[in-house]
Design an enzyme around this catalytic site. Structure first.
Site, PDB file in Angstrom:
ATOM      1  N   GLU B  70      31.840  24.205  20.545  1.00  0.00           N
ATOM      2  CA  GLU B  70      32.238  25.106  19.357  1.00  0.00           C
ATOM      3  C   GLU B  70      33.067  24.234  18.083  1.00  0.00           C
ATOM      4  O   GLU B  70      33.042  24.746  16.970  1.00  0.00           O
ATOM      5  CB  GLU B  70      33.596  25.927  19.980  1.00  0.00           C
ATOM      6  CG  GLU B  70      32.884  27.097  21.121  1.00  0.00           C
ATOM      7  CD  GLU B  70      32.277  26.670  22.439  1.00  0.00           C
ATOM      8  OE1 GLU B  70      32.798  25.465  22.844  1.00  0.00           O
ATOM      9  OE2 GLU B  70      31.934  27.249  23.203  1.00  0.00           O
ATOM     10  N   HIS B 139      38.106  33.553  30.259  1.00  0.00           N
ATOM     11  CA  HIS B 139      37.169  34.332  29.817  1.00  0.00           C
ATOM     12  C   HIS B 139      37.335  35.758  29.266  1.00  0.00           C
ATOM     13  O   HIS B 139      36.305  36.510  28.942  1.00  0.00           O
ATOM     14  CB  HIS B 139      35.716  34.453  30.588  1.00  0.00           C
ATOM     15  CG  HIS B 139      35.242  33.025  30.861  1.00  0.00           C
ATOM     16  ND1 HIS B 139      35.919  32.335  32.056  1.00  0.00           N
ATOM     17  CD2 HIS B 139      34.428  32.401  30.583  1.00  0.00           C
ATOM     18  CE1 HIS B 139      35.282  31.276  32.315  1.00  0.00           C
ATOM     19  NE2 HIS B 139      34.348  31.092  31.384  1.00  0.00           N
TER      20      HIS B 139
END
Lengths: 372, 335
Positions: B70, B139
């Site tokens: 990322e 998450h």
């Protein structure tokens, strides 16, 4: 013989299935007059007042405040003194059977559909039983078929009805501008009507929709059985052109609310759903340009550009004009501007939207005009 | 009008804008259906099926799978935005934004300010958020408060399919970096979505329901929870108005203050943790500017100040419920 009348949960808009009683404005035992505001009902889209459909005594409140009930449910009973409590109890019991017997779990909820026409699609909302005649509703500039929220279901009790989104409004495709724009709008509407109701039609139209209806009636006199025009353009020069330009310029909720408030004598009638629904079609690409083109054929610096007086004067069918006396968008025209064959009803206390502000009066007038 | 899912609405927006503007590119993990799909390209349409069909329509030059990195691809997207492209970068779970906060917080968010307004950064970072999918603590967070805190970022958090399409089109056309947050549990919700293109301006709250007794300000997925609560409240004779801010930065302060002034009783519902959050920020705004209109204390219904639990029963207890919202509203409705 005693008279017993039902007060029921009305159907405001074709997708309404239930409502919540938020307030009774009369108590059991009170005398009530026909047309008197009787109770307030809240739905997911709108809160509005139900008027008494008969005069008498509010003998029994069946649905208490806070109760949610389906469309058509018995909310209360109006009767005269002669009616016994046993008669009223029997009436309430019979009404429960009547509601259940409809077999319509969704209370007639229907969805609009798109009809392909030459230059795109026309969105229509149909209800009522198909017959030899249909009632067609055409909204005004900046409106959509929800303009007929309080009318279509009432008329659908006796007729097939079709509410139409004009091009560039609601879910209908926008049209590009041009000198022949009105003619192309008429062609699109006629194409949609040919597909859904190739019968004789009664036209009910508001404001700019009145100009569309007048053209249709003049070109198809054998097909148009009656014409009911609510604050139509084209019967005088005066109009509030700023409304058109401000409506097009308003891209957000707050300024649009300010513009829509000019349509009503009582701005509290405007719901957030109405504002959001208007913004939805205004945000679609191509729509601001299409609205600008329509605004240009409605009015210029000198006032209204359309004239429907001659078209109306040539009609053989019943022609009814309805106006609110507080209409500041298209004011009530001068007597000299009205065709001799048209009947005029002026509704006190209503603005440019009498079909919403005085729905029961307008519904009764439409029904009478349809009967001829 | 056509009924479409939240996922379809997003897909339509991506399709439409990529077709309209050749500068729009996408990058992220598994956008094209990569690993685990037996080599079949675009098998999934991304981890949540949002990007299905884009690879075939626009090719690998414009739809790029990235490694699990990322920090690298968000940095690359920020740089691409500076050079004139309009990149959309997808972070599969917003929780992973932590590793690229330098690129987001110290770089992309600052470019316009540091270069005297001469640098445009038309970057959209799409990410999923939210609890309810049994995905564990790392998450499922709702981190919109963190991004809202950072000046230079715009933060969008849609609650309906209609808003998802219109706000995403607006985000892609915006010249500043936009964090676009999609709740995982909303992807299958269905609503009316026009086939054509349309944009919804930022800082434009939606009045989801009219009401006069209590104002419920609900964020993202919590709008549907508030609507369920409003139905319960209506049965008890309490009329609830619901406002969805749609964007937390910029925030439509005018609408929130208008309705607070009109109604005077406020419940704020947010799935995020409560400390230093959007809920507390809005509460402070209303207390500061509409104090005289308040008829009762402002009530906050949020998740607890805890990580999202993995145990299903605890995760369910973590998420604000309609019953909790209705209870809070009832507690102030008659005061």
């Amino acid at each position: 013989m005693s008279t017993i009348e039902a007060v029921t949960v009305p159907k405001w808009g074709m997708t309404m299935t239930e409502g919540t009683i938020t307030q009774w404005m009369a108590k059991e035992g009170d005398s009530v007059a026909h047309g008197q505001e009787l109770l307030e009902i809240e739905t997911t889209k709108v809160t509005n007042v139900v008027e008494a459909a008969a005069s008498g005594i509010l003998r029994q409140i069946v649905l208490k405040e806070g109760t949610t009930a389906p469309v058509g449910a018995l909310a209360g009973v109006i009767a005269d003194q002669a009616a016994s409590q046993e008669e009223i109890d029997a009436f309430i019991a019979s009404y429960a059977d009547r509601l259940g017997a409809s077999g319509d779990g969704q209370a007639g909820a229907v969805a609009p559909r798109a009809i392909a026409v030459g230059e795109g699609v026309i969105n229509v909302l149909e209800t009522g039983l198909a017959g030899e005649e249909a009632v067609v509703f055409l909204h005004g500039f900046g409106g959509d078929l929800s303009t007929w929220l309080f009318n279509q279901a009432a008329i659908a009790e006796t007729h097939q009805t079709i509410a139409i989104d004009l091009p560039g409004h609601g879910a209908s495709s926008p049209l590009a501008g041009g000198d022949d724009l009105l003619a192309r709008i008429v062609t699109a509407v006629e194409a949609a009507l040919e597909a859904v109701a190739p019968t004789r039609i009664h036209l009910v139209a508001h404001s700019f929709g009145g100009a569309v209806a007048a053209v249709i009636a003049a070109s198809q006199p054998q097909r148009v059985a009656s014409l009911t025009l609510i604050a139509p353009i084209g019967l005088g020069k005066t109009m509030n052109r700023d409304f058109l330009t401000d409506f097009i310029a308003a891209e957000r909720r707050r300024p649009l609310l300010g513009v829509l408030e000019r349509l009503f004598a009582d701005p509290s009638k405007i719901t957030s759903d109405m504002v959001e629904g208007t913004l939805r079609f205004k945000r679609l690409e191509g729509v601001p340009e299409a609205l600008t083109a329509i605004a240009d054929i409605i009015a210029d610096d000198t006032g209204q550009r359309q004239s429907i007086a001659e078209a109306l004067a040539g009609l053989k069918c019943p022609v009814l004009l309805i106006w609110g006396d507080q209409d500041h968008i298209v004011p009530v025209p001068q007597a000299a501007d009205l065709p001799a064959n048209a009947k005029l009803i002026i509704i006190p206390g209503a603005g440019h939207m009498p079909q919403m502000e005085a729905a029961s009066t307008v519904n009764n007038a439409i029904s009478e005009n349809i009967k001829g | 009008m056509a009924q479409k899912s939240f996922r379809q609405a997003l897909n339509e927006a991506l399709h439409f804008e990529m077709a309209r503007d050749p500068r729009v590119i996408m990058m992220g993990e598994d956008l094209t259906g990569g690993a685990g799909a037996n080599g079949v390209k675009d098998a999934w349409g991304g981890a949540f099926g949002v990007t299905k069909g884009l690879l075939g329509a626009f090719g690998p030059e414009r739809i790029r799978d990235t490694p699990i990195s990322e920090a690298a691809f968000i940095g690359a997207a920020a740089g691409a935005a500076l050079t004139g492209l309009r990149p959309i970068a997808e972070i599969m779970f917003v929780d992973f934004a932590g590793v690229c906060l330098d690129q987001i917080m110290n770089q992309a968010a600052k470019f316009r300010y540091m270069f005297g307004g001469r640098a445009k950064t038309p970057l959209v970072i799409r990410a999923t958020y939210g609890a309810g999918s049994r995905s564990g603590s790392q998450h499922t967070q709702a981190l919109h408060s963190i991004f809202t805190h950072i000046p230079g970022l715009k933060v969008v958090i849609p609650s309906t399919p209609y808003d998802a399409k219109g706000l995403l089109l607006q985000a892609i056309r915006d010249d500043d970096p936009v964090i676009f947050l999609e709740h995982k549990m909303l992807y299958d919700t269905v609503g009316e979505v026009p086939d054509g293109a349309y944009t919804i301006p930022f800082a434009e709250a939606r009045v989801a329901r009219d009401g006069k007794d209590v104002l419920i300000i609900a964020i993202g997925r919590m709008v549907s929870v508030a609507e369920e609560a409003a139905r319960k409240l209506a049965a008890d004779g309490i009329s609830a108005c619901i406002i969805d801010p749609r964007t937390t930065s910029p925030l439509d302060e005018d609408t929130l203050l208008d309705f607070t002034d009109k109604i005077g009783r406020v419940v704020i519902v947010d799935e995020a943790n409560p400390r230093c959050s959007v809920a507390t920020d809005i509460s402070a705004l209303l207390a500061d500017k509409s104090f005289d209109a308040l008829k009762a204390p402002i009530k906050l219904v949020t998740a607890p100040h805890s990580p999202v639990p993995y145990a299903p029963n605890l995760e369910d207890a973590y998420i604000p419920t309609a019953a909790a919202v209705a209870k809070a509203a009832t507690s102030i409705a008659k005061r």
